[in-house]
Structure formats: C-alpha cells, structure tokens
Write a protein that holds these residues in place. Structure first.
Motif, PDB file in Angstrom:
ATOM      1  N   ASN A 154     -30.270  -8.872   0.596  1.00 18.76           N
ATOM      2  CA  ASN A 154     -28.976  -8.257   0.292  1.00 18.76           C
ATOM      3  C   ASN A 154     -29.118  -6.766   0.032  1.00 18.76           C
ATOM      4  O   ASN A 154     -28.249  -5.969   0.424  1.00 18.76           O
ATOM      5  CB  ASN A 154     -28.342  -8.944  -0.916  1.00 18.76           C
TER       6      ASN A 154
ATOM      7  N   SER B 238     -22.435  -9.285   3.496  1.00 16.32           N
ATOM      8  CA  SER B 238     -23.068  -9.181   2.177  1.00 16.32           C
ATOM      9  C   SER B 238     -22.364 -10.062   1.152  1.00 16.32           C
ATOM     10  O   SER B 238     -23.004 -10.690   0.303  1.00 16.32           O
ATOM     11  CB  SER B 238     -23.067  -7.714   1.721  1.00 16.32           C
TER      12      SER B 238
ATOM     13  N   LEU C  25     -26.939  -3.901   1.810  1.00 12.25           N
ATOM     14  CA  LEU C  25     -26.137  -2.986   0.998  1.00 12.25           C
ATOM     15  C   LEU C  25     -26.527  -1.539   1.266  1.00 12.25           C
ATOM     16  O   LEU C  25     -25.662  -0.648   1.326  1.00 12.25           O
ATOM     17  CB  LEU C  25     -26.297  -3.330  -0.480  1.00 12.25           C
TER      18      LEU C  25
END
Length: 684
Positions: free
Chosen positions: A151, A118, A155
């Motif tokens: 992302n 990430s 996450l």
C-alpha cells in the motif's frame, strides 16, 4: 467557491468546504506515513521478536483504511459539488452529468482508479486484521506488514505522480465530460469488483511471503490462505463477467470478448488464481505442491501489478486504458520490479526449506490437479505472450504488429479442452494413486456418451461440426462427471436425501463452479460457431432475414437525454421459420430500439445497441450512419446461447462463495496447527 456551500442536490446541512481537496491530500499523505510505520514495525518486530512492535500491525491497518475513506469522501464531495478547480474533476465531469455518474466518475479515470485500488487494499487489510486473531501474532504481523508495504508503494505513486486532488487556476466554469463509454451502470459495478479481485491477490501474496519469511509452510497455512484466495477469485470472476456483459451491450459491436490487452490483463491473474485455488487444495489435503503453491501466489500478484502497469502506463491504446503518461508507467514498472524481484529472491532462498511430505502416483487426484495447474499456467503464458509480444516488437523498433483473436482462439481452445478433461475426471480419482485400469473404467461409458451428445448437438446447428462437437462434448463430459461425482458420494449412504443435505458446502461449491465452467463452454461454443451477423443498408419499411428472423427498419426519430441528444431507431423482429444455425423460438414479434447518441459536453458519439435477451438466443440491432434521406446502415445479429456465458460466470462465482464459506475455514485453527506455524514463523 465559498468556504462552505451546500452540495447540489443534497440536503441543506451537507456542506462542501473549499479546502476539502486539501483534506484529501493530507489524508493520503498521513496514510502513506502510517503504511510505512506499519510495514517497518510489523516486519522488524517479527524479525526481532518485539511484541510491542508486532501489535502495531492491526491499528495501522485500520488507520490506513480510515484515512483512505476520508480521501475518498473528499474526492466524491468534489465531484458532487462540481468543484472544477480540482483538475481531475474538471477533466471527468460537468454540471450536466447525472449525479449517479458524478459519483461513479470518482473511479472513472486514472487518478481515481488508483485511489480505489488503495482503498480496496486497505479494506482487505482490515478484513485480514479482524479475521486473523486466531493466527500466531508473528505470522499475522508479517501478513499485514507486507500488505502495508504494498500500500505504501501505491500511495507514493498516487501522491507523486497521480494526485487526484491537484488544483488548477483559474477554475473553468464548466468541466469536460466523463468518457461516454463510462456513463453506464456497468461502470458502477465492474471496476470495484475487478479491483477487489486484483487487490485480493495481494492477500495470498502476503500469506506466501509471510510463510517464506518464517521458513515453514504446512496444511494450516493452506487452510488459512485458501478462503482469502477464493474470495479474490470470486471478485475477479464477477468483475470479468460484468466487464464482458458491459462491453457486449455498451460498445455496440455485439461481441463479448475481443482479447483486448486490457481484457487480458485481468484474465491472466484469474487463470493463475484458478490454478492457485486448486494447488492450495493439494497443499491442505496432502501436504504437497508447497513450493509450487507459493510460486503461484507470487505470480498471481505479479500479474495483477502487470495489469496495473499495462492499463496505466500509456503503452496500450484501448477503450479500457486509463493513462498515457510514460512517467507513471516507469513508476509502476519500478514497483513491479521491486516487489516481484524481492519476492523471487526470497523464494529462491527459502523454497528449499519447503519439503513436500505427501507422495503420489501420476494417476491420482493430485496428478490430475497438477495437470489442471499446468494447463492453466500454460494458458496464462500464452495470453501473456500474445499481449506483450507486439509491445516488445514496438519497443525494440522491430515494427508494429497486431496479435488478435485468431492467435488466442487457436491456442486457447485446445488448452481449455484439456482443462475440461482433467476437470471432469479429476474429482472421481482417489488421492495418492489409482490403477490406470480403474480410471479407464470410470471413462468407459462417459467418454463415448459425451462425444455422442456433443455430435448430436453439433448436428442440430448444422455448421462447423468439428469445432461444435469438440466444445459440446467437453461441456457434456464435465457435466456428466459432475453428476457421477455426486452419485459416488451417495452410493453407500442409507438415505440419499439425508446424505445429499449433508454434503460439505465446499464440495457443493466445487461442483457448482465446475458446472459453471461447462455452461460457459456451451455458451462460447454456440455463440462463436452459430452466431450470425450482417451489415446492410435499409430504407424505412425495408427488411432483411438472418438466422430465422426478419428485421424491419420501421422508423428513426430524434431523442434528448439528460446530457446528450441523438436518434433512436425502431426495428421490428419477427420469426420466419427454420433458417440459419442454432435454436430459434416461435415467440411473437418484438421491437428493438438501437440508438446513436452525441454527448453535449464533449461532442463524443456513442452507439447503443438494441438488444432482446433470451435464454437460448439474443437478437441485436445497431444503427450505423444515415444513407440518404430515409435509409440507414444497420447491423443485425443473432447470438445463440449468449447469456449462457455469463450464467456460467455467475455459477462459478457462486461456487467460489460456497467453497470459501465452508465450515472448516470458519472454525478456529487447532492449537497444534497454531503452534506448528508459530514455531516456523520465528526467524530461521
């Protein structure tokens, strides 16, 4: 732990607070919220034309990166401070672990590796945000919005299934240990390089999705996309090269590639990225291959996600695999299915709008680049089949089978010979079309001379004549045509030296990458056909001869390291004249120092090969098990041209760097290009 304690080994002013892990979790949660905001507003703003929403894309990208840097710093601090109340730290570190490996242990297991994934993604996002100010606002917002959406998925995966900041109480007084295989400088460089390549494929993917959403794709899009794809390809190349080198010297078996499923997981995106780089050249130069290029961008990113699934789902048993939790695998599989499925649906709807304007004959530079792409995609499909077929058999209860090197070597070698054929002659053929007779003239002397040179090289080794002739002939074919390509450029120049200095950087990068491919072929051919090894029991002072060298076991003594104990052997190597296959040298005798280590924290045993590296050969010795009072099992190996494999990888990476730094990609896009894509970026 006190509320604020000095970090061990650090300056007195550098403090570690007991709530630092919670700060890391909050940073991850805030980054998730920011990613969702950025993705939603950027994509919605592009769809509705609301400029205020579009302008959110860049600040949210910078914010995500800053928050992930905070999370990374918090986890690093927990490792340095030996905070074993953090489960991830307790499972992957201990007080005896050297500081450098405590820092690299941050990405040494599943949770930390995802955090690195990430963080790398947000690094690419910031780079795109900073380097895309000349792009149409709508297009740039779509690119960053797609990357924010990706992302957000990772996450969420980290926070809900793989949080590296989870606590456990009571905290143990001592941690377990970092996997001894990873207590090596290779861990410091290999994973970050590979991850930058993996994640870099998301940039090409985001550019492709942004173009599909806008309903238009042209040469300007290819010119914007190609340097980002080249950068990701360079990182993948370096990551795979470093991984091969690390496995060679660290695992103790002397191999540089085993077709391990996790090795394949990084190799498949590299093959597709290589095809994508060449396809983008056609789209940029000839306004062709549009739909194919977009599909390659989607497939490259899909294979990167598939690699993430294979490594972290628990379906594989490998020294490279990180996790064995099926719940995590289901989550990643869901992200993969959602991302790839939505992309392919969008592609099926929008692809008919992408019309190629450039036409070409089968015998043309475009035709050879298409052949190049077909070979690379078929190669990736063959690797994918060999990797997933055993998993599918097992999943459906049809039994356990193993698909190993014999399958991959038998399928892959002929495909690489075809690739070398296209790679050599392709750059010398004209765009749009050329007469078959003219192309035949280009090969009139080069083909027989390449085969002759390959045959002579094979006869030098004296074994496996057919395989070595094919490999060396392919390498000489590429090298010869690379030199002739330069000659063609200089043929009508008034001053060859001036023309040579003025060659475009991108052109030089292409040539260097092709040379690297040929050098790699030479290394692979020589080491696979001429390499020899032997497992033997030797008492002190006894010798064995192999490949023109005499290996003598001189001594084995105990050693103590910072967090391990073990034994170190001393093996004298002397040249003994002609014998075996491949080149030898008449250098003076040398000594190898193989080791067997036992790590104190977990009791894991490791073998460290003793290696003497050379340009034309490597010599290896590995300690096995003791056999009696003064005898040991020893594996000795002679590896001709082993280093050439990695030299080739480095040349290819350097060529990619030069190509990506071409002046065309640093200039601002012409206003006409910007206006054209801006018009196409509006909702269709």
């Amino acid at each position: 732990m006190n509320d604020a304690t000095p970090l061990p080994g650090g300056p007195s002013w550098l403090l570690y607070d007991s709530l630092t892990p919670e700060v890391g979790t909050l940073a991850l949660a805030a980054a998730l919220v920011l990613a969702l905001i950025g993705a939603t507003l950027s994509l919605a703003g592009a769809a509705t034309g609301r400029m205020a929403w579009l302008r959110v894309a860049r600040p949210t990208s910078h914010g995500q990166c800053a928050l992930l840097v905070i999370a990374w710093a918090a986890l690093s601090a927990a490792f340095v401070a030996n905070d074993f109340s953090v489960l991830y730290v307790a499972n992957n570190s201990n007080t005896q672990l050297p500081l450098i490996y405590r820092l690299s242990a941050v990405w040494g297991a599943h949770e930390g590796s995802l955090l690195l994934w990430s963080l790398a993604l947000t690094g690419w996002m910031v780079a795109v945000a900073l380097r895309s100010r000349h792009l149409p606002e709508v297009f740039a917002a779509r690119v960053l919005g797609v990357m924010s959406l990706v992302n957000a998925g990772f996450l969420a995966f980290i926070l809900f299934t793989s949080n590296p900041f989870l606590r456990h109480f009571p905290a143990p007084a001592e941690g377990r240990d970092l996997n001894p295989l990873l207590q090596d400088p290779g861990l410091i460089f290999h994973p970050p390089m590979l991850y930058m390549g993996y994640v870099g494929m998301s940039v090409a993917f985001a550019f492709a999705i942004a173009a599909l959403l806008g309903g238009r794709l042209d040469a300007a899009w290819a010119r914007w996309t190609r340097p980002w794809t080249l950068a990701a390809w360079v990182f993948l190349t370096l990551g795979i090269t470093l991984g091969s080198w690390w496995a060679y010297y660290e695992l103790g078996w002397g191999g540089w590639w085993f077709w391990d499923p996790v090795e394949n997981a990084s190799f498949m995106p590299w093959l597709i990225a290589t095809a994508l780089v060449h396809s983008l050249a056609v789209t940029e130069q000839r306004d062709s291959f549009k739909r194919w290029t977009v599909l390659l961008a989607i497939c490259g990113f899909a294979l990167s996600l598939l690699g993430t699934f294979l490594v972290r789902s628990g379906v594989l048993t490998s020294v490279h695999a990180f996790a064995a939790d099926p719940t995590r695998g289901v989550f990643i599989l869901g992200v993969l299915a959602l991302a790839v499925g939505a992309s392919l649906v969008l592609y099926s709807v929008r692809a008919p709008l992408l019309v190629d304007r450039g036409s070409f004959a089968p015998i043309s530079r475009e035709g050879f680049l298409l052949a190049n792409n077909v070979v690379l995609v078929v190669s990736a499909a063959a690797v994918l089949l060999g990797t997933l077929y055993p998993l599918a058999m097992d999943a459906f209860g049809l039994g356990k089978i193993s698909v190993g090197p014999p399958y991959f070597n038998a399928v892959f070698a002929p495909l690489m010979l075809l690739l070398a054929l296209a790679l050599g002659i392709g750059p010398r053929v004209r765009w749009k079309g050329q007469e078959a007779r003219e192309v035949g003239l280009l090969m009139r002397w080069s083909l027989p001379l390449s085969v002759l040179a390959g045959t002579l090289a094979a006869l030098f080794g004296g074994v496996h004549l057919l395989a070595t002739t094919a490999g060396f002939s392919a390498a000489f074919w590429v090298l010869g045509h690379t030199a002739l390509t330069v000659r063609d450029r200089l043929r009508y120049a008034r001053s060859s030296s001036t023309a040579l200095r003025r060659l475009p950087v991108g052109f030089v990068g292409m040539l260097l990458a092709h040379v690297g491919f040929a050098v790699c072929i030479i290394g692979v051919t020589a080491v696979s056909q001429w390499g020899v090894e032997r497992d033997i029991r030797l008492a002190m002072g006894e010798s064995t001869e192999l490949g023109g060298f005499r290996f003598t076991l001189q001594s084995v003594r105990e050693i103590d390291g910072p967090n391990y104990s073990g034994v170190r052997g001393s093996v004298l190597v002397e040249p003994v004249g002609v014998g075996g296959a491949g080149p030898r040298d008449a250098t003076a005798s040398l000594t190898l120092y193989p080791e067997k280590r036992v790590y104190q924290a977990g009791g894991a045993a490791m073998t460290e090969a003793g290696i003497a590296a050379g340009i034309t050969r490597d010599l290896l010795a590995s300690l096995g098990e003791p056999r009696g009072d003064s005898a040991w099992t020893l594996r000795v190996q002679v590896k001709p041209f082993q280093r050439w494999i990695w030299f080739g990888g480095l040349f290819m990476a350097l060529g990619g760097i030069l190509a990506a730094s071409d002046r065309r990609y640093r200039l601002r896009v012409r206003a006409a290009d910007g206006e054209a894509l801006a018009a196409g970026a509006r909702p269709a």
